[in-house]
Design a protein around this motif. Structure first.
Motif, PDB file in Angstrom:
ATOM      1  N   ASN A  40      19.204  48.828  37.795  1.00 31.26           N
ATOM      2  CA  ASN A  40      18.440  50.047  37.600  1.00 31.26           C
ATOM      3  C   ASN A  40      17.440  50.306  38.719  1.00 31.26           C
ATOM      4  OD1 ASN A  40      17.344  52.291  36.480  1.00 31.26           O
ATOM      5  ND2 ASN A  40      16.396  51.257  34.746  1.00 31.26           N
ATOM      6  N   ALA A  41      16.532  49.351  38.894  1.00 32.97           N
ATOM      7  CA  ALA A  41      15.424  49.560  39.814  1.00 32.97           C
ATOM      8  C   ALA A  41      15.898  49.783  41.247  1.00 32.97           C
ATOM      9  CB  ALA A  41      14.470  48.391  39.760  1.00 32.97           C
ATOM     10  N   ALA A  42      17.112  49.374  41.549  1.00 33.98           N
ATOM     11  CA  ALA A  42      17.600  49.495  42.916  1.00 33.98           C
ATOM     12  C   ALA A  42      18.233  50.846  43.179  1.00 33.98           C
ATOM     13  CB  ALA A  42      18.591  48.380  43.223  1.00 33.98           C
ATOM     14  N   ALA A  43      17.955  51.821  42.343  1.00 34.24           N
ATOM     15  CA  ALA A  43      18.488  53.157  42.577  1.00 34.24           C
ATOM     16  C   ALA A  43      18.076  53.620  43.968  1.00 34.24           C
ATOM     17  CB  ALA A  43      17.976  54.135  41.528  1.00 34.24           C
ATOM     18  N   GLN A  44      18.982  54.307  44.618  1.00 30.98           N
ATOM     19  CA  GLN A  44      18.667  54.832  45.949  1.00 30.98           C
ATOM     20  C   GLN A  44      17.556  55.866  45.803  1.00 30.98           C
ATOM     21  OE1 GLN A  44      22.695  55.649  48.041  1.00 30.98           O
ATOM     22  NE2 GLN A  44      23.093  55.793  45.853  1.00 30.98           N
ATOM     23  N   GLN A  45      16.659  55.862  46.753  1.00 26.59           N
ATOM     24  CA  GLN A  45      15.537  56.793  46.703  1.00 26.59           C
ATOM     25  C   GLN A  45      15.697  57.845  47.796  1.00 26.59           C
ATOM     26  OE1 GLN A  45      13.030  56.376  44.368  1.00 26.59           O
ATOM     27  NE2 GLN A  45      14.097  54.571  43.587  1.00 26.59           N
ATOM     28  N   VAL A  46      15.605  59.079  47.385  1.00 28.35           N
ATOM     29  CA  VAL A  46      15.590  60.157  48.375  1.00 28.35           C
ATOM     30  C   VAL A  46      14.319  60.958  48.155  1.00 28.35           C
ATOM     31  CG1 VAL A  46      16.692  62.271  49.187  1.00 28.35           C
ATOM     32  CG2 VAL A  46      18.087  60.298  48.571  1.00 28.35           C
ATOM     33  N   LYS A  47      13.445  60.872  49.117  1.00 31.30           N
ATOM     34  CA  LYS A  47      12.192  61.587  49.008  1.00 31.30           C
ATOM     35  C   LYS A  47      12.255  62.813  49.910  1.00 31.30           C
ATOM     36  CE  LYS A  47       7.262  60.725  49.050  1.00 31.30           C
ATOM     37  NZ  LYS A  47       6.193  59.829  49.514  1.00 31.30           N
TER      38      LYS A  47
END
Ligand SMILES: [Cu+2]
Length: 129
Positions: A40-47
Motif C-alpha cells: 500500500n504505502a509504496a504507491a507511486q506518487q505524482v505531485k
C-alpha cells in the motif's frame, strides 16, 4: 598484566562481534519492511505543482496496474486537475486521489478551473507504461 591484556582483547572481540551484529540487524529487516510496504504505502506518487499557467512537469510517468497517488499543490493561482480517462479530478478541496490505471497510454492532464489567460494551454501529459 598479561591477564589484563587478554581480558581487554576479549572485551574488544565481544564489542566487535556485537557491533557487527548490530550492523546486520537492520539490513536483515529491510527486505521484510520493503515487502510489507509494497502492499500500500509504496504507491507511486505524482505531485502536480500548479502555477500560472503550467504544471511543474510537462510529462509524468507512472506504471500501469499499480496504485498511483496523485496530489495537487497550487503554488501560484488557483487551479484544478483533470486527467481524462484515468478518473482523476483534483481541486483545492480534494487534493489527493489514488487510482490504478490498467491501460498503458498517454493521458491528458488539464486544468479544469478557469484560471486566467493561460488556462487553455495549461496542459501536461500522463504517460502510463
Ligand atoms: Cu486553469
Amino acid at each position: 598484566m598479561k591477564k589484563w591484556i587478554v581480558s581487554m582483547a576479549a572485551v574488544g572481540l565481544i564489542f566487535a562481534l556485537s557491533a557487527c551484529g548490530a550492523k546486520e540487524a537492520p539490513k536483515a529487516s529491510e527486505p521484510a519492511a520493503g515487502g510489507a510496504a509494497n502492499g500500500n504505502a509504496a504507491a507511486q506518487q505524482v505531485k502536480l505543482v500548479a502555477t500560472n499557467f503550467e504544471f511543474d512537469q510537462k510529462e509524468y510517468t507512472v506504471k500501469k496496474g499499480e496504485d498511483v497517488t496523485f496530489s495537487l499543490e497550487n503554488k501560484q493561482g488557483m487551479h484544478a486537475v483533470q486527467i481524462s480517462g484515468a478518473n482523476v479530478s483534483l481541486d483545492n478541496n480534494n487534493k489527493t486521489k489514488t487510482v490504478k490505471i490498467d491501460k498503458a497510454g498517454t493521458y491528458d492532464i488539464i486544468c479544469s478551473l478557469p484560471c486566467g489567460q493561460g488556462h487553455a494551454t495549461m496542459k501536461s501529459k500522463l504517460i502510463v507504461e
